[in-house]
Design an enzyme around this catalytic site. Structure first.
Site, mmCIF file in Angstrom:
data_model
loop_
_atom_site.group_PDB
_atom_site.id
_atom_site.type_symbol
_atom_site.label_atom_id
_atom_site.label_comp_id
_atom_site.label_asym_id
_atom_site.label_seq_id
_atom_site.Cartn_x
_atom_site.Cartn_y
_atom_site.Cartn_z
ATOM 1 C CB SER A 121 9.268 -35.972 40.925
ATOM 2 O OG SER A 121 9.764 -36.355 42.200
ATOM 3 C CE1 TYR A 130 13.943 -36.923 38.043
ATOM 4 C CE2 TYR A 130 13.321 -36.484 40.316
ATOM 5 C CZ TYR A 130 13.068 -37.094 39.099
ATOM 6 O OH TYR A 130 11.938 -37.860 38.935
#
Length: 241
Positions: A147, A160
């Site tokens: 990401s 995350y």
């Protein structure tokens, strides 16, 4: 490499419009047999399998939790037993929980461990289980779905984005370890639209992202799972020099 007649595993591929599912489908469109992994959504995985089979390849749905090493070993064994080889691994399985970064009181060690067990350790365990079979082909590929949050430190939670930063480091380590027989890369998409994003944003937040994509993103549009799948396919098919 030409992936026609070869074999792939795509983890976290049960959401019909998710990145894992789109990766499975685009690999199948090139003639690659695909193991579609799911954790709980069997019906969704079977739908993806049907789509892959419609492209004329063999495909199977296999349940497995990548945070469990025995499941990772079983996923790889199932693919190799069925097709006699393994050429591609798409590590897409991931988890998160929306926690504002300023609310450190809401993010404890248990949540960090839960997220890391899937997003980082799960990726490692899949790579470890698959490595001997991928190396045996002499020209294989691993694509880890990371990401942009890993670089921007923004996203659904600090756990995350930290897990994705660690995944990028793991990718570099694996690339050095498994070269030259296996190419290992990570994709770091941002500005994602689709089912995953809707799960972690409120509807108001999602519509704001849609607006920003049209008005502020350089390309004037958001990124969809199929866009990530196309990039993954490029990394899989790119010829070695």
């Amino acid at each position: 490499m030409d992936i026609k007649g070869k074999a792939a595993i795509a983890t976290g591929a049960s959401s019909d419009d998710g990145i894992g599912a789109e990766c499975a489908k685009i690999l199948a469109s090139r003639g690659c047999n695909v193991l579609v992994n799911y954790a709980a959504n069997k019906a969704g995985a079977e739908k993806v399998v049907a789509h892959c089979k419609a492209a004329g390849v063999d495909a199977i749905a296999v349940q497995g939790d990548v945070s469990k090493d025995e499941d990772c070993v079983r996923l790889v064994k199932t693919a190799v037993d069925r097709w006699g080889r393994l050429d591609v691994l798409i590590n897409n399985a991931a988890t998160t929980k929306p926690i504002p970064h300023k609310r450190m009181d809401l993010l404890d060690a248990a949540e960090f461990q839960r997220v890391y067990s899937v997003n980082l350790i799960g990726n490692y365990q899949m790579c470890r289980a698959a490595a001997p079979h991928l190396k045996a082909t002499g020209d294989a590929a691993i694509v880890n779905i990371s990401s942009v949050g890993a670089m921007r430190a923004g996203g659904s939670s600090m756990a995350y984005v930290a897990s994705k930063g660690a995944l990028n480091t793991l990718t570099l380590s694996m690339a050095r370890l498994l070269a030259p027989e296996v190419r290992v890369n990570a994709l770091c998409p941002g500005g994602m639209l689709g089912h995953w994003t809707r799960q972690i944003l409120t509807e108001e937040q999602y519509q704001e992202r849609v607006r920003r994509a049209k008005e502020e993103f350089p390309l004037g549009k958001g990124i969809w799972p199929v866009d990530v799948a196309r990039a993954a396919l490029f990394l899989v098919e790119v010829a070695t020099v």
